[in-house]
Enzyme design. Structure first.
Site, mmCIF file in Angstrom:
data_model
loop_
_atom_site.group_PDB
_atom_site.id
_atom_site.type_symbol
_atom_site.label_atom_id
_atom_site.label_comp_id
_atom_site.label_asym_id
_atom_site.label_seq_id
_atom_site.Cartn_x
_atom_site.Cartn_y
_atom_site.Cartn_z
ATOM 1 N N THR A 111 1.001 -1.252 -0.011
ATOM 2 C CA THR A 111 0.077 0.092 -0.234
ATOM 3 C C THR A 111 0.744 1.329 0.058
ATOM 4 O O THR A 111 0.498 2.121 -0.669
ATOM 5 C CB THR A 111 -0.745 0.099 1.284
ATOM 6 O OG1 THR A 111 -1.823 -1.155 1.275
ATOM 7 C CG2 THR A 111 -1.782 1.343 1.290
ATOM 8 N N SER A 150 -7.632 -0.990 -6.189
ATOM 9 C CA SER A 150 -7.064 -1.249 -4.818
ATOM 10 C C SER A 150 -5.442 -1.691 -4.890
ATOM 11 O O SER A 150 -5.170 -2.221 -5.955
ATOM 12 C CB SER A 150 -7.633 -2.249 -4.149
ATOM 13 O OG SER A 150 -7.090 -3.094 -2.959
ATOM 14 N N THR A 151 -4.675 -1.509 -3.840
ATOM 15 C CA THR A 151 -3.408 -1.719 -4.053
ATOM 16 C C THR A 151 -3.439 -3.413 -4.125
ATOM 17 O O THR A 151 -2.639 -4.000 -4.835
ATOM 18 C CB THR A 151 -2.691 -1.639 -2.534
ATOM 19 O OG1 THR A 151 -2.751 -0.461 -2.035
ATOM 20 C CG2 THR A 151 -1.429 -2.375 -2.454
ATOM 21 N N ASN A 152 -4.442 -4.129 -3.781
ATOM 22 C CA ASN A 152 -4.572 -5.547 -3.916
ATOM 23 C C ASN A 152 -4.704 -6.063 -5.384
ATOM 24 O O ASN A 152 -4.497 -7.538 -5.560
ATOM 25 C CB ASN A 152 -5.633 -6.436 -2.918
ATOM 26 C CG ASN A 152 -5.242 -5.856 -1.428
ATOM 27 O OD1 ASN A 152 -4.208 -5.239 -1.172
ATOM 28 N ND2 ASN A 152 -6.328 -5.882 -0.796
ATOM 29 N N THR A 197 34.903 -37.762 -12.216
ATOM 30 C CA THR A 197 33.628 -38.121 -11.399
ATOM 31 C C THR A 197 34.248 -37.879 -9.856
ATOM 32 O O THR A 197 35.218 -38.529 -9.593
ATOM 33 C CB THR A 197 32.890 -39.249 -11.435
ATOM 34 O OG1 THR A 197 34.048 -40.318 -11.438
ATOM 35 C CG2 THR A 197 32.551 -39.387 -13.167
ATOM 36 N N SER A 328 45.834 -9.416 -6.622
ATOM 37 C CA SER A 328 46.058 -9.418 -5.309
ATOM 38 C C SER A 328 46.836 -8.295 -5.242
ATOM 39 O O SER A 328 47.208 -7.720 -6.017
ATOM 40 C CB SER A 328 46.946 -10.909 -5.103
ATOM 41 O OG SER A 328 47.448 -10.529 -3.773
ATOM 42 N N SER A 329 46.369 -7.537 -3.773
ATOM 43 C CA SER A 329 47.218 -6.537 -3.412
ATOM 44 C C SER A 329 48.538 -6.604 -2.948
ATOM 45 O O SER A 329 49.318 -5.640 -2.598
ATOM 46 C CB SER A 329 46.123 -5.796 -2.248
ATOM 47 O OG SER A 329 46.235 -6.595 -0.987
ATOM 48 N N LYS A 334 49.407 -12.443 -9.737
ATOM 49 C CA LYS A 334 48.250 -13.569 -9.366
ATOM 50 C C LYS A 334 46.979 -13.008 -10.037
ATOM 51 O O LYS A 334 46.721 -11.753 -9.947
ATOM 52 C CB LYS A 334 48.081 -13.639 -7.929
ATOM 53 C CG LYS A 334 46.845 -14.552 -7.598
ATOM 54 C CD LYS A 334 47.066 -14.797 -6.016
ATOM 55 C CE LYS A 334 45.999 -15.834 -5.603
ATOM 56 N NZ LYS A 334 44.649 -15.671 -5.797
#
Length: 477
Positions: A111, A150-152, A197, A328-329, A334
């Site tokens: 609503t 209506s909202t509904n 597998t 990577s930092s 990497k």
């Protein structure tokens, strides 16, 4: 910055006074929303996220259809109907997005969202007719913009429209991903590699066969998503509050769906039992379930690619995924499989949203489900996330994948998987013995089979041809 609200009348020109059943409230003069929205802002500062813009746009289209029919039937003045249509066009086109300020998570079955749209439409239409915001004698949010509604019935109808509009490009994205995987199937059709597998060496396969299997799974998802639209086309607009159609003339009920169909270009159909659409949200659970199935496939493919590209020196390293950013930092050089990781996280979010939608839909009681806002927020987020993630995953990962043929050959050479091809000829126990000797002594299955007298060199070469063991049938026959 949003102006604060006040419960006391104020002559300050920065505010206008509005009144509802709870009493008067000062509303910032410049905003297009009104008192119902203002109360919702105070009541629901929960997620910090506004309602999804596609839902707002869809509600605006529903409002336009209603205004057109109400004007045609003389239920509201023609000039008011025209002004409302104009305002709805503005909103449906993305205008005034900053005026839709209600939190995505809210009580009231939607609503607050519905009234937010009603009020913005009304105030836009008021200005169109030469008035100033809050002059609701010109255009009223409820008596004019919300006439026969209506909202509904509005909110679930709009959610269906918004979902269809996001579903169509997502289906196209899956079609494109399927084509990309099929291209990889053809590209790597002659590249031998190990099949596995339970993460253990199993049988030889072509790298292209793996991509072909992915393409088949995505094709099923594509078809499911294409068919999901059918579930969303039935609407109960005109059912009003609980589906009985109270306060909506029969002519309106029959005309508004046809008008909405014309405005959206979607194959919408009027529900033969509108109370069903008010009570039940299972349609959204079904669509979310199909999205979850697609997310499961996406997660599987992304996970496989990360595993097969792992290393590159200390992992499997059979595939190389496109390098799209430094990884990577602290570790120079990497590069991480970030696009596959992104796809996996998008899939996880969709799966989590499906759980929320399931519980929210199950929580409906009697003639209404109060948890529509959670269903809407979760479903539209899932559609949008997948719709954005899929093209990125396809373009920045799938299409750039390379297979490291040398690594694949070495893994296959060092394995004993070809022993399975001996079972129809020598029996399981003999084949297992050959595999064990090959593994312990670092020899090939073919070398052990010949040196141990089980097979002649010619017969062993015939049976253990890797190109034959990737196809149906008994090798060597």
């Amino acid at each position: 910055m949003r102006q604060p609200f006040s419960n006391e009348p104020d002559s300050d020109p920065k505010y206008r006074m509005e009144t509802d059943a709870l009493g008067p409230k000062a509303i910032p003069a410049e905003v297009y929303y009104g008192i119902h929205t203002a109360r919702a802002i105070e009541n629901f500062p929960v997620s910090g996220r506004p309602v999804h813009p596609r839902l707002i746009e869809a509600i605006a289209v529903v409002k336009k259809a209603a205004a057109r029919v109400n004007g045609r039937l003389g239920l509201i003045p023609a000039d008011v109907a025209s002004a409302i249509e104009w305002a709805c066009d503005k909103i449906a086109g993305g205008a005034l997005a900053d005026q839709f300020v209600v939190d995505a998570l809210q009580g009231g079955a939607g609503t607050s969202t519905h009234m937010n749209v009603n009020e913005v439409v009304a105030n836009l239409a008021i200005e169109r007719l030469g008035g100033t915001k809050g002059d609701y004698h010109l255009v009223h949010p409820l008596d004019h913009v919300n006439r026969c509604q209506s909202t509904n019935d509005v909110y679930p109808t709009a959610l269906r429209i918004a979902a269809i509009r996001l579903l169509r490009p997502l289906s196209d994205a899956y079609a494109s991903l399927q084509e990309a995987l099929q291209e990889k199937e053809r590209e790597f059709a002659d590249v031998l590699k190990l099949g596995r597998t339970q993460l253990m060496d199993a049988l030889p396969m072509m790298a292209g066969q793996g991509f072909g299997a992915y393409a088949k799974a995505v094709a099923r998802d594509r078809w499911r998503l294409y068919k999901a639209e059918e579930r969303l086309r039935e609407i109960h607009l005109g059912g009003t509050a609980i589906g009985t159609g109270l306060d909506a003339p029969r002519a309106y009920i029959f005309q508004v769906t046809d008008t909405l169909q014309e405005l959206t270009g979607l194959g919408l159909a009027r529900s033969e039992f509108p109370m069903d659409g008010t009570q039940n949200m299972d349609v959204f659970v079904e669509v979310s379930g199909l999205l979850k199935a697609a997310a499961v496939t996406l997660f599987k493919i992304a996970g496989d690619l990360r595993l097969l590209a792992s290393g590159p020196a200390g992992g499997i390293g059979e595939y190389t995924l496109p390098a799209v950013q430094a990884g990577s930092s602290i570790m120079p050089g990497k590069v991480n499989p970030v696009m596959a990781e992104m796809a996996g996280q998008a899939a996880m979010r969709v799966i989590a949203n499906d759980a929320a939608i399931t519980w929210a839909a199950a929580g409906g009681q009697l003639e209404l489900n109060a948890y529509g806002p959670l269903i809407a927020d979760s479903l539209l987020e899932s559609l949008e996330i997948l719709g954005r993630a899929m093209p990125l995953f396809e373009q920045r990962c799938i299409r750039g994948i390379a297979v490291n043929e040398g690594v694949c050959r070495e893994h296959l050479r060092r394995s004993t998987v070809l022993a399975t091809a001996l079972v129809p000829h020598l029996g399981y126990e003999a084949a297992a013995e050959i595999a064990g000797i090959a593994r312990r002594e670092g020899l090939s299955v073919e070398q052990v089979a010949v040196s141990g007298g089980w097979l002649t060199a010619e017969r062993a070469a015939d049976i253990l041809n890797p190109l034959q063991v990737t196809k149906p049938g008994i090798p060597g026959e």
